[in-house]
Enzyme design. Structure first.
Site, short mmCIF file in Angstrom:
data_model
loop_
_atom_site.label_atom_id
_atom_site.label_comp_id
_atom_site.label_asym_id
_atom_site.label_seq_id
_atom_site.Cartn_x
_atom_site.Cartn_y
_atom_site.Cartn_z
N GLY A 7 0.83 -1.20 0.00
CA GLY A 7 0.00 0.00 0.00
C GLY A 7 0.86 1.24 0.00
CB SER A 9 0.24 3.76 -4.60
OG SER A 9 -1.03 3.43 -4.08
CB SER A 10 -2.04 7.00 -1.71
OG SER A 10 -2.99 6.37 -0.90
CG ASP A 46 -5.06 -7.10 -5.81
OD1 ASP A 46 -5.21 -7.28 -4.59
OD2 ASP A 46 -5.97 -6.72 -6.57
CB SER A 124 -3.98 -3.11 13.72
OG SER A 124 -5.23 -3.25 14.32
CE1 TYR A 138 -9.87 0.12 8.06
CE2 TYR A 138 -10.48 1.03 10.20
CZ TYR A 138 -9.55 0.86 9.19
OH TYR A 138 -8.30 1.42 9.30
CB SER A 139 -14.16 -2.43 13.87
OG SER A 139 -14.03 -1.07 14.19
CE LYS A 142 -7.02 -1.77 9.19
NZ LYS A 142 -5.80 -1.96 8.41
CB THR A 173 -4.35 9.15 4.27
OG1 THR A 173 -5.49 8.39 4.66
CG2 THR A 173 -3.28 9.06 5.33
N1 LIG Z 1 -5.95 7.12 7.63
C1 LIG Z 1 -6.28 6.74 8.85
O1 LIG Z 1 -6.88 7.51 9.63
C2 LIG Z 1 -5.89 5.36 9.33
C3 LIG Z 1 -6.00 5.09 10.71
C4 LIG Z 1 -5.66 3.83 11.18
C5 LIG Z 1 -5.20 2.85 10.31
N2 LIG Z 1 -5.11 3.14 8.98
C6 LIG Z 1 -4.65 2.06 8.09
O2 LIG Z 1 -3.48 2.49 7.41
C7 LIG Z 1 -3.38 1.80 6.16
C8 LIG Z 1 -3.11 2.80 5.04
O3 LIG Z 1 -4.22 3.68 4.97
P1 LIG Z 1 -4.13 5.15 4.33
O4 LIG Z 1 -4.85 6.03 5.27
O5 LIG Z 1 -2.77 5.46 3.92
O6 LIG Z 1 -5.12 4.92 3.07
P2 LIG Z 1 -4.94 5.25 1.51
O7 LIG Z 1 -4.32 6.60 1.31
O8 LIG Z 1 -6.30 5.00 0.92
O9 LIG Z 1 -3.90 4.14 1.01
C9 LIG Z 1 -4.25 2.81 0.88
C10 LIG Z 1 -3.13 2.07 0.18
O10 LIG Z 1 -3.48 0.68 0.12
C11 LIG Z 1 -3.28 0.23 -1.22
N3 LIG Z 1 -4.19 -0.86 -1.56
C12 LIG Z 1 -5.54 -0.89 -1.43
N4 LIG Z 1 -6.02 -2.05 -1.88
C13 LIG Z 1 -4.95 -2.78 -2.32
C14 LIG Z 1 -4.80 -4.06 -2.90
N5 LIG Z 1 -5.85 -4.84 -3.15
N6 LIG Z 1 -3.54 -4.48 -3.21
C15 LIG Z 1 -2.45 -3.68 -2.99
N7 LIG Z 1 -2.54 -2.46 -2.43
C16 LIG Z 1 -3.78 -2.02 -2.11
C17 LIG Z 1 -3.52 1.46 -2.10
O11 LIG Z 1 -2.81 1.33 -3.32
P3 LIG Z 1 -3.47 1.01 -4.77
O12 LIG Z 1 -4.87 1.56 -4.77
O13 LIG Z 1 -2.54 1.67 -5.74
O14 LIG Z 1 -3.44 -0.47 -4.88
C18 LIG Z 1 -2.88 2.55 -1.24
O15 LIG Z 1 -1.50 2.61 -1.50
C19 LIG Z 1 -4.67 1.00 6.01
O16 LIG Z 1 -4.44 -0.34 6.39
C20 LIG Z 1 -5.61 1.68 6.99
O17 LIG Z 1 -6.62 0.81 7.44
C21 LIG Z 1 -5.44 4.36 8.47
#
Ligand SMILES: NC(=O)c1ccc[n+]([C@@H]2O[C@H](COP(=O)([O-])OP(=O)(O)OC[C@H]3O[C@@H](n4cnc5c(N)ncnc54)[C@H](OP(=O)(O)O)[C@@H]3O)[C@@H](O)[C@H]2O)c1
Length: 265
Positions: A7, A9-10, A46, A124, A138-139, A142, A173
């Site tokens: 993950g 890419s963003s 993926d 998580s 989602y919960s 995790k 994000t």
């Molecule tokens: N943001 C928050 O508040 C927060 C809080 C707690 C935990 N998290 C966790 O942190 C992690 C990253 O989240 P983020 O906030 O950075 O979200 P995000 O900006 O939406 O990034 C999600 C990343 O996951 C990749 N991804 C999604 N589906 C995929 C697949 N099938 N295969 C490979 N890559 C995949 C996406 O890349 P592609 O689409 O290019 O595949 C992207 O790089 C997640 O596990 C999220 O649950 C986030």
């Protein structure tokens, strides 16, 4: 160190990959879309496809001769009532968030053992401890990561491979925009779902810097021992502690009062 970030890419994953790349580590980013970053080698895969992960990690091992760190970060969200969530959407979320961690770990372990040890970080969330209404899958995904990681830590400790479960609170994000919403919200849930999702989205938009997990991981890379759980964000550490100390029913009532809106206004 040779580091894989899924993950990448963003959002959080991209920040981790850039930060660790700038620190001089050899960083490989896994995502479905290609990333063009100076210090990150991007491989398209993926996380729901074991064959793709296996091929990617073999390629990295063949080039580098070792794999030291895996950061299982890829993930997505769904919001809406459990009743209105389609079985396909629920299965897909579990495939990405939970099975993705399993498949990626399964693909890396032979290489980490061959490297003499390593570190695995599983992303998580505080939502694994506080069950968020209208984000039940989602919960759940995790919480599944937490228990899987706990069992895994004991299974692989003889191989000098350490496991750390990261539990961030809200972070700014693309996650908010990428969150899938149930296509249909029944009339009986609609108002509460709308208000709950807007609280969540507001919290995320005002959330922590996406570079914070990167800085924490970077420090942990130099430690011989890893904590099993690492909550990210001071306020969230207090939430997790209170949740542990309070009776389960009361703690869940408080979470419901924040996100579940028990009474219609
Ligand atoms: N943001 C928050 O508040 C927060 C809080 C707690 C935990 N998290 C966790 O942190 C992690 C990253 O989240 P983020 O906030 O950075 O979200 P995000 O900006 O939406 O990034 C999600 C990343 O996951 C990749 N991804 C999604 N589906 C995929 C697949 N099938 N295969 C490979 N890559 C995949 C996406 O890349 P592609 O689409 O290019 O595949 C992207 O790089 C997640 O596990 C999220 O649950 C986030």
């Amino acid at each position: 160190m040779v580091i894989i970030v899924t993950g990448a890419s963003s959002g959080i994953g991209l920040s981790i990959a850039q930060y660790l790349g700038q620190k001089g580590h050899k960083v490989y980013g896994i995502s479905r879309s290609k990333v063009h970053e100076k210090n990150v080698k991007s491989i398209q895969a993926d996380v729901t496809r074991f064959d793709e992960l296996k091929e990617a990690y073999q390629e990295i091992f063949d080039i580098e001769g070792r794999i030291d760190v895996l950061i299982n970060n890829a993930g997505m969200g769904i919001s809406g009532s459990a009743e209105d969530t389609t079985p396909d959407d629920a299965n897909y979320l579990m495939d990405v968030n939970f099975m993705g961690v399993f498949l990626s770990t399964k693909a890396v372990l032979p290489h980490m053992r061959a490297s003499g040890g390593g570190k695995i970080f599983n992303m998580s969330s505080v939502a694994s401890k506080l069950a968020i209404p209208f984000q039940s899958f989602y919960s759940s995904s995790k919480a599944a990561i937490n228990i899987f990681s706990e069992a895994l830590a004991n299974e692989i400790s003889p191989f000098n491979i350490k496991v750390c479960i990261l539990m961030p609170g809200d972070i700014r994000t693309g996650f908010t925009k990428n969150r899938k919403k149930n296509e249909v919200d029944s009339e009986c849930y609609k108002n509460r779902v709308d208000r709950s999702v807007s609280v969540m989205e507001e919290d995320e938009r005002n959330g922590m810097d996406p570079e914070l997990p990167a800085k924490i991981i970077s420090k942990l890379l130099n430690k011989k021992r890893l904590p099993l759980y690492k909550t990210i964000g001071f306020k969230y550490k207090i939430f997790v502690l209170l949740h542990k100390l309070l009776p389960a029913k009361f703690a869940n009532f408080v979470v419901g009062a924040i996100y579940g809106f028990k009474k219609e206004k």
